[in-house]
Design an enzyme around this catalytic site. Sequence first.
Site, PDB file in Angstrom:
ATOM      1  N   SER A 150       0.924  -1.398  -0.124  1.00  0.00           N
ATOM      2  CA  SER A 150      -0.029   0.091   0.137  1.00  0.00           C
ATOM      3  C   SER A 150       1.030   1.127  -0.088  1.00  0.00           C
ATOM      4  CB  SER A 150      -0.922   0.001   1.382  1.00  0.00           C
ATOM      5  OG  SER A 150      -0.103   0.038   2.502  1.00  0.00           O
ATOM      6  N   LYS A 151       0.243   2.458  -0.171  1.00  0.00           N
ATOM      7  CA  LYS A 151       0.926   3.699  -0.097  1.00  0.00           C
ATOM      8  C   LYS A 151       1.968   3.635   1.200  1.00  0.00           C
ATOM      9  CE  LYS A 151      -2.042   6.283  -3.297  1.00  0.00           C
ATOM     10  NZ  LYS A 151      -3.009   7.352  -3.195  1.00  0.00           N
ATOM     11  N   ARG A 152       1.577   3.204   2.467  1.00  0.00           N
ATOM     12  CA  ARG A 152       2.365   3.440   3.368  1.00  0.00           C
ATOM     13  C   ARG A 152       3.866   2.491   3.282  1.00  0.00           C
ATOM     14  NH1 ARG A 152       1.409  -0.942   6.627  1.00  0.00           N
ATOM     15  NH2 ARG A 152      -0.202  -2.436   6.231  1.00  0.00           N
ATOM     16  N   GLY A 158       5.278   2.923   0.515  1.00  0.00           N
ATOM     17  CA  GLY A 158       5.986   3.496  -0.563  1.00  0.00           C
ATOM     18  C   GLY A 158       5.537   3.068  -1.798  1.00  0.00           C
TER      19      GLY A 158
END
Length: 468
Positions: free
Chosen positions: A239-241, A243
């Site tokens: 996920s975006k967390r 990167g």
Amino acid sequence: MSVVTRFAPSPTGYLHIGGARTALFNWLYARGRGGKFLLRIEDTDRARSTPVATEAILKGLDWLGLDHDGEIVSQFDRAGRHAEVAQEMLSKGLAYKCFSTPEEISAFREEAKEAGRSTLFQSPWRDADPATHPDAPHVIRLRTPSEGETVIADEVQGNVTIRNDQLDDMILLRSDGTPVYMLAVVVDDHDMGVTHVIRGDDHLNNAARQMGIYAAMGWQVPVWAHIPLIHGPDGKKLSKRHGALGVDEYQKLGYPAAGMRNYLARLGWSHGDDEVFSDAQAREWFDLSGIGKSPARLDFKKLENICGQQIAVTDDAALLHEIEAYNTAIGAEPFSALQRDRLVKGMYCLKDRAKTFPELIEKAQFILTDTPVEPDAGALKSLDAVSRGILGALTPHLQNASWTRDDLEAVTNRFAEAQGTKFGKLAGPLRAALAGRTVTPSVFDMMLVLGQDETLRRLEHAAASGTG
């Protein structure tokens, strides 16, 4: 059989790293076998598909160096062909008209749930006499076998067996006559001659349903290869967390395309113990049997390590070209002609141990800085009155040097000895004068790259100014 693979992204967002890896695997498999790598944009979701996203995907593929064969296919533009196939199945009795309303389907599922039965919808119109068909909106459904099994022979997952009574009669055409994605994919893959479907394992269940269309039409089923998804370092879905950036963001972070290709190839695929390899080796070695069944984990340290090794072996002129593309991507000022010449000349001492382009550019500040050099606070400490005096005394000796590394080392070492010191004591002032920094390439490398005139100009300025 001539190999034909495809990458078929949906233009509803950027090209993420998982999609980039899927494209790379397809590209490697086709290129390594003299086959074709095709590109299809699955833009049937008109509400979410955007030209901006399509352009971002194309730019991402271009940066990665994944060239495709033939024209780009738009799935939306082929809607007429998809509907034609559905009508053919209908005419042969392999599909049927279903007049059940959304409310009736919802009620069926609620009742089945309460009774503890399967909520898989069973259309009452499957075996209805066409004479009883009302003049009302309807969908066209595939007549899926209700008995037996469907076996997906997958090159990565092995044989995956699904009972046919677990598969519904999926919709082929909606009530407005538009084709569904599942039908469009099969028709497009068949018409494009795709022989190998290499995609994420989140599509594995789709394969069983799509095989029903292949069977109904009597078409050759492609070789399936469903690859595990990419997870974050913690083992959870990327996920975006973690990167999970768009591919264009990796370019803006300064990773070289060759390093990204190398890293993505190793992300879930292996060839013995080989970690760093060329594109030619990747094309030769890549095979579906080398893909693991477990999800790969994104590891930025390994990415940087591989990128550093790829930078080190890249041709100097090609490296400069890619660094300039990086500058353009981040909106930096373009290099001057003189800077470009010196960068190519000095690349041998810049690319060693640089893992990203920002690191390389930092090492190149002695080339990119304006003359006269303005030292930073750390370097300024090396330019006290004594150091300036030493630089002033050294300059005449360098004026007569032949400007080879051996001669420069000999001249400076003799000078240091005459001053009753060692070269190490001269290094700090020289770095400050030539680069304005405390951390730089070798003093002699900087002298050779800058040339005699520019080196002397910087030393004379440092010796005379007292403030850099």
